[in-house]
Design a protein around this motif. Sequence first.
Motif, short mmCIF file in Angstrom:
data_model
loop_
_atom_site.label_atom_id
_atom_site.label_comp_id
_atom_site.label_asym_id
_atom_site.label_seq_id
_atom_site.Cartn_x
_atom_site.Cartn_y
_atom_site.Cartn_z
N SER A 31 -21.75 -26.71 -22.65
CA SER A 31 -22.40 -25.45 -22.27
C SER A 31 -22.46 -25.24 -20.77
O SER A 31 -22.80 -24.15 -20.31
N TYR A 32 -22.13 -26.27 -20.01
CA TYR A 32 -22.31 -26.23 -18.57
C TYR A 32 -21.00 -26.05 -17.82
O TYR A 32 -19.98 -26.67 -18.16
N ALA A 33 -21.05 -25.21 -16.81
CA ALA A 33 -20.00 -25.21 -15.80
C ALA A 33 -20.21 -26.43 -14.92
O ALA A 33 -21.35 -26.83 -14.66
N SER A 52 -15.25 -23.73 -15.40
CA SER A 52 -16.14 -23.11 -16.37
C SER A 52 -16.39 -24.04 -17.56
O SER A 52 -15.70 -25.04 -17.73
N SER A 53 -17.36 -23.69 -18.38
CA SER A 53 -17.70 -24.52 -19.53
C SER A 53 -16.53 -24.69 -20.49
O SER A 53 -16.35 -25.75 -21.08
N LEU A 100 -25.41 -23.61 -15.52
CA LEU A 100 -25.16 -22.84 -16.73
C LEU A 100 -24.06 -21.81 -16.53
O LEU A 100 -23.43 -21.37 -17.49
N ARG A 101 -23.82 -21.41 -15.28
CA ARG A 101 -22.75 -20.47 -14.99
C ARG A 101 -21.97 -20.91 -13.77
O ARG A 101 -22.51 -21.57 -12.88
N TYR A 103 -19.90 -19.65 -10.46
CA TYR A 103 -19.71 -18.53 -9.55
C TYR A 103 -18.63 -18.88 -8.55
O TYR A 103 -18.46 -20.04 -8.17
N TRP A 107 -22.46 -20.53 -4.90
CA TRP A 107 -22.83 -21.22 -6.14
C TRP A 107 -23.73 -22.39 -5.81
O TRP A 107 -23.38 -23.24 -4.99
#
Length: 122
Positions: A31-33, A52-53, A100-101, A103, A107
């Motif tokens: 679920s994690y980047a 990305s995840s 979680l995201r 960028y 970031w």
Amino acid sequence: QVQLVESGGGLVQTGGSLRLSCVASGRTFRSYAMGWFRQAPGKERAFVAGISSSGITTYYADSVKGRFTISRDNAKTTVYLQMNSLKAEDTAVYYCAAALRLYQSDWLPAYWGQGTQVTVSS
């Protein structure tokens, strides 16, 4: 909560290669980047690469494009940084990070590892 443990740092000559690994704890790794940052002596921590995840999207700092490759293995909850054609200016402590995201700029991940030293000698 995500705990991150880096490994693979060391001393290498200019032009050499190293592969850093970062193992993440927890069942939600996919679920994690994930990303890598570095901090050279006397400088601020700087973004190196992010993924990305899903592993589909990657970003790199201009200074490492074409030389470094970030990848992940969700089954092993591990993210890698393959570093080729290393230069003296790549010398730094390298940190693994999770968020979680992902960028492309500004970031700031929430979770960080302890870091692993990479020293490139000329």
